[in-house]
Design an enzyme around this catalytic site. Structure first.
Site, PDB file in Angstrom:
ATOM      1  N   GLY A  46       0.767  -1.000   0.080  1.00  0.00           N
ATOM      2  CA  GLY A  46      -0.318   0.308   0.413  1.00  0.00           C
ATOM      3  C   GLY A  46       1.118   2.016   0.181  1.00  0.00           C
ATOM      4  O   GLY A  46       1.940   1.064  -0.173  1.00  0.00           O
ATOM      5  N   PHE A  99       1.766   3.237   2.405  1.00  0.00           N
ATOM      6  CA  PHE A  99       2.652   3.851   3.618  1.00  0.00           C
ATOM      7  C   PHE A  99       2.760   2.377   3.736  1.00  0.00           C
ATOM      8  O   PHE A  99       4.583   2.325   4.410  1.00  0.00           O
ATOM      9  CB  PHE A  99       1.696   3.878   4.762  1.00  0.00           C
ATOM     10  CG  PHE A  99       0.890   5.024   4.359  1.00  0.00           C
ATOM     11  CD1 PHE A  99      -0.468   5.589   4.517  1.00  0.00           C
ATOM     12  CD2 PHE A  99       1.306   6.616   4.891  1.00  0.00           C
ATOM     13  CE1 PHE A  99      -1.031   5.997   4.176  1.00  0.00           C
ATOM     14  CE2 PHE A  99       1.121   7.583   4.231  1.00  0.00           C
ATOM     15  CZ  PHE A  99      -0.108   7.593   3.808  1.00  0.00           C
ATOM     16  N   ASP A 111     -15.173  -5.114   5.334  1.00  0.00           N
ATOM     17  CA  ASP A 111     -15.025  -5.639   4.647  1.00  0.00           C
ATOM     18  C   ASP A 111     -14.124  -7.059   5.109  1.00  0.00           C
ATOM     19  O   ASP A 111     -14.290  -8.112   4.563  1.00  0.00           O
ATOM     20  CB  ASP A 111     -13.562  -5.126   3.889  1.00  0.00           C
ATOM     21  CG  ASP A 111     -12.745  -5.991   2.429  1.00  0.00           C
ATOM     22  OD1 ASP A 111     -11.656  -5.906   2.467  1.00  0.00           O
ATOM     23  OD2 ASP A 111     -13.926  -6.053   2.185  1.00  0.00           O
TER      24      ASP A 111
END
Ligand SMILES: *[C@@H]1O[C@H](CO)[C@@H](O)[C@H](O)[C@H]1NC(C)=O
Ligand SMILES: *[C@@H]1O[C@H](CO)[C@@H](O)[C@H](O)[C@H]1NC(C)=O
Ligand SMILES: *[C@@H]1O[C@H](CO)[C@@H](O)[C@H](O)[C@H]1NC(C)=O
Ligand SMILES: *[C@@H]1O[C@H](CO)[C@@H](O)[C@H](O)[C@H]1NC(C)=O
Length: 857
Positions: A573, A575, A713
């Site tokens: 991702g 970061f 999710d």
């Protein structure tokens, strides 16, 4: 100006007619919330015997409010002591027909409620009366859980200014309540009537008891200082031996006297009022069953007391005698605009017996509202539609009301059409936008997001309702409708608990964690936004949870970085990255407080979330906060944070990873038991193991929801599989390219797993425990189809969003996921209940968990 008047004029007439139809209280209509939930009752008018803490003071005892710590909680309620009460001052006399109670839910943290309570009331603030039902029982059955509203009809209704709710318990316990009163203002203004006690008639060898069975004053030779059957809003039947009320003695509805006991030839009743009033009429509901020697009165003489003295000159009225019509009726006596605060009337016998069931007073110009005839309630009071002298007005009123309804219906239909067009246009526009958007694999992890308790959520979520909405109970026991759990047989612990891991959580009540260290402070709901390693990962956590989670012992230890061996990149991702690693000697770092399946002296598989060394300060802070939160999540079915490397860069978070990878891949590799599997020689998973896995997911979600975390999710790709089909819920899905097809980028918004999302998450951006429940339904479907296809695989992403619109419109055009071949009916029912349009009607994870256990039993 003139035009405005013209257009409003018919409406005014109409309202006048509608309002004028009833001059006596109608318990079937008088069911307005009196202002606990609506706020019309001021904080200073709500008081209590005691409070557990400032944040559970009396003013938080409002139904449907989540302010403070979510309810009024007194100090411990002791058995057999009626010490504790919540008192409401309504400021004027009210006719109260219904009460509602609710426990302390506080967005999933609270779990206190009153299983039983009593009610006391007072008209003057000094004399308190214990309410009893028509059978003489005082205790009212209260709540069964912390969130459902339980409505109870008060039979008989109460006329009072002050009402006290008194929780009752058979053992010492913590109880919290939120309450509402329903009724309307008591426009009669009557505070008490004094009358000779009702007598007993013997009729064909049977006794007919004509006493005032619900009189709440003193009863010796006469009745004083109270109100009772004559003001309970219930008119007797033509045959006085019959009653609306179930299972009572003959003559129940009437108070009656015989001329043999009254040498004067009349019965004197004195009425006291709350203040001096300008009286127009008195209506006396009389029986007239002349075949049994019962008749309405021959004459009435009324005396008025305005200041201290009785007026010398009485008002006299003689109704025309009726030997033809035996039906009970209201006799209307004009009181000719006398001002009085007390009235004394002498009713003269016209026959051997005189029986009254109701006496009402009309004063000033105040009138009771009458709206449409309300639906008949289970044991509810009948509406009084007795013969009346205002028949024609009723007729006109009804006709106007019908016209009014028709107009309203037309308006609603038109409005709906317009609204639907708008909606369709909007969704079409949205789709157009989306067609230009490409599916993106940009990672954005939505994981445990915490709900703000001040904005209600989950099972406690209420659809906003207008303040004066009338409440009609729907079932005989007046529960909130359709909570799945009521439809299911009661869960039994012995039969239900099939495995140790699941059993470990079953007894863990969410409230316990809070109760021990007193009341947490979450009035200041400042939200902390956390960004996980992979980018747009949002953890919104109110201060409360930070308190709760960042307790004294953050039980994670520093792990020597050199003992990690890189195996595979799981995701990436903005970061940082997530790696699958082997960790040597991890056993020492694993907490001893719950069982782990560790193979001695073997490197453990772990997932390592790593923050890039060049990440900015905010990202670093958020990463550390995430560690704090993760370190406190302890459940056998939730991935654990094992250790950290924060002494040097890059910052790492080491979580469990399970040998069998994620549930999606795991099931894809397997087949259901059966012929096909035999032929292909593929590994199989039995139906009972599928169920076992689904139950564990429900159990883990139950834990998260008890902490008020919203996962956002939930899907098989986010559940990891260990030995012996153990399951732990994680949140890696979005960072993996493998599943990019499961996410959909909505223009200008995040990448979203639309096929798992509830309609309200997609259309309104609302994520709650109830939307997690929806996703669970989809996850369950995936599990039972062995993840052989994507949910709604025959629909494009755009069609999925269109289908979402159908769920919203709820015109039976929405497409549900089909029943998987392996899935028995009760389990498919659970799925369907997860996809109910109304979030409040979806089951809680606790209920799902129990239902799943039940389905295997
Ligand atoms: C009349 O209706 C209003 C709400 O529309 C309610 O607040 C009020 O209590 C009602 N009054 C009576 C006497 O029924
Ligand atoms: C009224 O009469 C019934 C039947 O005898 C009796 O059970 C009841 O206690 C009486 N109620 C009052 C208030 O006197
Ligand atoms: C009572 O009300 C009537 C009609 O509103 C009015 O004419 C009359 O003066 C009032 N009586 C008193 C004593 O105020
Ligand atoms: C009671 O009323 C009946 C019928 O009107 C009458 O015959 C009887 O004399 C009355 N009894 C007394 C004591 O007044």
């Amino acid at each position: 100006m003139k035009r405005l008047w013209d257009t409003n004029f018919p409406l005014l007439i109409l309202l006048y007619l509608l309002r004028d139809v009833t001059s006596q209280v109608n318990p079937g209509v008088c069911r307005y919330p009196l202002g606990m939930s609506g706020g019309q009752i001021q904080d200073e008018d709500i008081s209590a015997s005691s409070q557990w803490s400032e944040s559970t003071a009396a003013r938080y005892g409002r139904l449907d409010f989540e302010e403070g710590d979510g309810a009024w909680c007194p100090e411990t309620v002791e058995p057999d002591s009626l010490k504790e009460f919540l008192q409401i001052d309504l400021r004027s006399l009210h006719f109260i027909t219904l009460v509602g109670t609710q426990g302390r839910h506080a967005g999933g943290i609270g779990n206190e409620f009153a299983q039983m309570y009593k009610i006391k009331y007072s008209r003057d603030g000094s004399r308190w009366i214990s309410w009893r039902n028509r059978q003489g029982k005082q205790v009212i059955e209260g709540n069964r859980n912390a969130y459902d509203i339980v409505l109870k009809d008060l039979e008989p209704p109460i006329i009072a200014r002050f009402v006290r709710f008194m929780p009752v318990s058979d053992h010492s316990m913590n109880v919290c309540m939120r309450v509402e009163l329903y009724g309307c203002e008591w426009l009669d203004g009557l505070v008490s009537y004094n009358a000779p006690v009702g007598e007993q008639m013997s009729l064909e060898g049977e006794s007919v008891h004509l006493n005032d069975s619900v009189y709440d004053g003193a009863v010796i030779f006469s009745m004083t200082e109270g109100l009772g059957q004559l003001t309970d809003g219930m008119c007797g039947l033509d045959d006085f031996t019959q009653s609306h009320v179930y299972n009572v003695w003959p003559g129940y509805d009437y108070v009656g006297w015989t001329n043999e006991s009254f040498s004067s030839g009349y019965v004197e009743i004195m009425f006291e009022f709350d203040r001096a009033r300008n009286f127009t009429t008195m209506k006396v509901h009389c029986n007239n069953m002349f075949t049994r020697h019962v008749k309405a009165f021959r004459q009435v003489m009324c005396y008025f007391r305005s200041e201290a003295d009785w007026e010398a000159k009485p008002l006299s009225f003689s109704p025309s005698p009726d030997d033809v019509n035996p039906s009970a009726r209201f006799v209307t006596v004009s009181l000719a605009n006398h001002m009085a605060s007390a009235i004394k009337c002498q009713f003269y016998f016209a026959d051997t017996w005189m029986m009254f069931s109701e006496i009402t007073f009309q004063s000033d110009t105040a009138m009771y509202n009458t709206t449409l005839a309300p639906p008949k309630t289970g044991g509810g009071p009948p509406t009084s539609t007795q013969p009346d002298d205002s028949n024609t007005r009723i007729l006109i009123g009804c006709l106007v009301a019908i016209i009014f309804i028709l107009v309203a219906i037309i308006v609603i239909i038109l409005w709906r059409q317009v609204w639907q067009k708008m909606l369709e246009k909007a969704s079409r526009r949205m789709l157009d936008d989306e067609l230009t958007a490409s599916l993106s694999t940009q990672s954005e992890v939505f994981s445990y997001t915490h709900n703000n308790p001040s904005s209600s959520s989950g099972p406690s979520e209420q659809e906003s309702s207008s303040t004066y909405e009338r409440i009609f109970p729907l079932g005989p026991d007046y529960q909130e409708p359709s909570r799945l759990i009521r439809k299911l047989p009661e869960f039994t612990e012995e039969a239900g608990l099939t495995n140790a891991a699941v059993a470990a959580t079953a007894s863990k009540a969410p409230a316990a964690t809070v109760g021990q260290d007193g009341v947490p402070h979450y009035a200041e709901a400042d939200i902390v936004n956390l960004q996980g390693v992979t980018g747009g990962n949002t953890y919104a956590v109110p201060a409360l949870t930070m308190d709760l989670l960042s307790g004294k012992d953050v039980a994670v230890e520093e792990f020597p970085r050199k003992l990690l061996t890189f195996k595979e990149k799981l995701g990436e991702g903005q970061f940082g990255e997530v790696h699958l690693c082997e960790a040597e000697g991890m056993q020492e770092f694993m907490n001893k407080d719950f069982p782990f399946d560790i193979t001695e002296n073997q490197p453990e598989l772990v997932a390592v979330k790593m923050l890039r060394a060049d990440a900015n300060k905010n990202a670093r802070n958020d990463f550390l906060k995430e560690i704090k939160i993760m370190s406190r999540l302890k459940d056998p079915n939730i991935i654990r944070l094992l250790a950290v490397c924060i002494c040097s860069d890059p910052l790492c978070m080491i979580t469990e990873y399970m040998e069998n990878g994620d549930l999606n891949q795991f099931l894809c590799r397997h087949e259901p038991e059966g012929q096909l599997a035999l032929i292909s020689n593929a590994p199989t998973v039995s139906y009972s193991n599928l169920c076992y896995m689904a139950t564990q997911i429900a159990s883990g979600m139950r834990y998260l929801s008890s902490l008020n975390f919203v996962h956002r999710d939930l899907a098989t790709r986010n559940c990891l599989v260990g030995k012996n089909y153990t399951i732990k819920i994680a949140d890696f899905g979005m960072s993996r390219n493998l599943y990019s097809g499961d996410y959909y980028r909505i223009q200008g918004r995040a990448v979203l797993p639309i096929r798992w999302m509830s309609w309200e998450s997609i259309l309104l951006g609302k994520f709650t425990t109830a939307s997690d429940v929806w996703a669970f339904g989809v996850t369950l479907w995936e599990t039972l189809t062995f993840c052989k296809e994507q949910p709604y695989s025959q629909l494009t992403d755009e069609q999925v969003i269109e289908n979402t619109g159908e769920f919203f419109r709820d015109q039976k055009r929405q497409i549900y996921l089909p029943q998987p071949a392996l899935c028995p009916d009760p389990v498919y029912k659970i799925m369907l209940s997860c996809w109910r349009r109304n979030t409040k009607e979806r089951p809680s994870f606790q209920e799902i968990y129990r239902a799943l256990l039940e389905s295997q039993a």
